[in-house]
Design an enzyme around this catalytic site. Structure first.
Site, PDB file in Angstrom:
ATOM      1  N   LYS A 254      12.793 -81.149 -40.865  1.00  0.00           N
ATOM      2  CA  LYS A 254      12.913 -82.358 -40.049  1.00  0.00           C
ATOM      3  C   LYS A 254      12.724 -82.033 -38.574  1.00  0.00           C
ATOM      4  CE  LYS A 254      15.922 -84.755 -43.193  1.00  0.00           C
ATOM      5  NZ  LYS A 254      17.271 -84.924 -43.658  1.00  0.00           N
TER       6      LYS A 254
HETATM    7  N1  GLU Z   1      20.744 -86.514 -49.198  1.00  0.00           N
HETATM    8  C1  GLU Z   1      19.963 -85.549 -49.896  1.00  0.00           C
HETATM    9  C2  GLU Z   1      18.852 -85.021 -49.020  1.00  0.00           C
HETATM   10  O1  GLU Z   1      18.460 -85.698 -48.076  1.00  0.00           O
HETATM   11  C3  GLU Z   1      19.300 -86.091 -51.114  1.00  0.00           C
HETATM   12  C4  GLU Z   1      20.180 -86.116 -52.250  1.00  0.00           C
HETATM   13  C5  GLU Z   1      19.564 -86.572 -53.520  1.00  0.00           C
HETATM   14  O2  GLU Z   1      18.422 -87.046 -53.563  1.00  0.00           O
HETATM   15  O3  GLU Z   1      20.274 -86.484 -54.498  1.00  0.00           O
HETATM   16  O4  GLU Z   1      18.378 -83.954 -49.284  1.00  0.00           O
END
Ligand code: GLU
Length: 321
Positions: A254
């Site tokens: 990111k």
């Molecule tokens: N919040 C997690 C991430 O951005 C993704 C979790 C998921 O897709 O289970 O990597």
């Protein structure tokens, strides 16, 4: 399981959305649309130090610009809210209490320093670090006394040895030996559940039937599978996509501006071109076609044709569309 398939995208708003995140969103969106199902957006903002409302807005704007409309989400509402993970803390705590009541957890008083020392010793000996299980068999009275004395204690999941497996919709049967893990933390000493547990609770309560996400989550999935089992819940189907790598074959970050969706928007690319490009990053239609509208993608997309090897992100290709 719900009659209609329910897919979701669960971004952490810790940076602006990159091509890899956008691909996860797109594939889930396409699968939801073509199956007449639902596409849910859940914002996983529990990393309070790194998640910001500005990043959340950037995620919503980025996905919205690509034309991926979610049916339920923090702004769209829905019957399974709240859709911001930070607003679900009390629910997560209730479920952690259920896990504990069912005998699957124990309190661990090991300090950060002790754990760091354990890891150092393991590394020196060339072993993968694994919690020793020091607090696994403490007597209930000792735990009570130490908690009353104000000692800090995390909550660990009591891992049972054995093979854990699940049928991945993209990769086929995957298996791992739980004996390699050690008991992992599900609740921090301040009582808040960790991400890997919150995801299980949220996916269950949001009645998600299909979890399609990046292959970097496979090790989490094995742990989630055992937690579903411990809670007596039916797990969703899982599908793990190959990773998107940059031209140097590193995982996209990111923090790398050159792969941010926002950047393409600023440079004047059309969202349709970016969607087309992302669609072909890890999927092929099985014929010569290279240009697709969203409608055509909904028609043509299939989980079977998602590639199994990692997709190298070739920026130059975007200019083809
Ligand atoms: N919040 C997690 C991430 O951005 C993704 C979790 C998921 O897709 O289970 O990597």
């Amino acid at each position: 399981m719900a009659d209609k398939r329910r897919f979701r995208m669960a971004p952490s708003p810790t940076g602006s959305i990159h091509i890899g995140n956008a691909r996860t969103a797109l594939y889930n969106y396409l699968l939801a649309r073509q199956s007449g199902g639902t596409f849910v957006l859940r914002i996983e903002d529990t990393a309070r130090d790194r998640s910001t409302p500005e990043f959340e807005q950037a995620v919503l704007d980025g996905l919205g610009w690509l034309g991926l409309k979610w049916d339920e989400g923090p702004d769209a509402g829905g019957e399974h809210g709240p859709y911001r993970q930070s607003e679900r803390l009390e629910t997560h705590k209730e479920w952690l209490a259920k896990l504990t009541a069912a005998g699957h957890t124990y309190r661990c008083f090991c300090t950060r320093e002790e754990l760091a020392e354990e890891r150092k010793v393991a590394q020196k000996a060339g072993r993968a670090p694994k919690y020793s299980g020091k607090c696994r068999n403490l007597k209930a009275e000792e735990v009570e006394t130490r908690l009353e004395a104000g000692e800090e204690a995390a909550t660990r999941f009591r891992v049972m040895p054995g093979q854990v497996s699940f049928e991945d919709m993209i990769l086929g049967r995957l298996e791992e030996d739980a004996g390699l893990w050690g008991d992992f933390i599900v609740g921090r000493s301040d009582g808040t559940p960790v991400y890997n547990f919150a995801v299980v609770v949220d996916d269950h309560l949001m009645e998600i039937t299909d979890v399609v996400r990046g292959g970097d989550h496979i090790s989490n999935t094995f742990k989630q599978v055992v937690m579903y089992e411990a809670l007596g819940l039916e797990p969703p189907r899982f599908g793990h996509m190959p990773l998107t790598l940059n031209a140097k074959r590193q995982k996209l970050s990111k923090r790398d501006g050159s792969v941010a969706v926002e950047g393409y928007r600023e440079q004047g690319y059309l969202p349709e071109a970016v969607v087309n490009f992302i669609a072909l990053l890890g999927w092929n239609p099985g014929d010569e076609r290279e240009l697709f509208t969203m409608e055509e993608l909904i028609e043509a997309f299939s989980m079977e044709r998602i590639t199994k090897s990692n997709a190298v992100f070739d920026f130059a290709r975007l200019d083809w569309f």
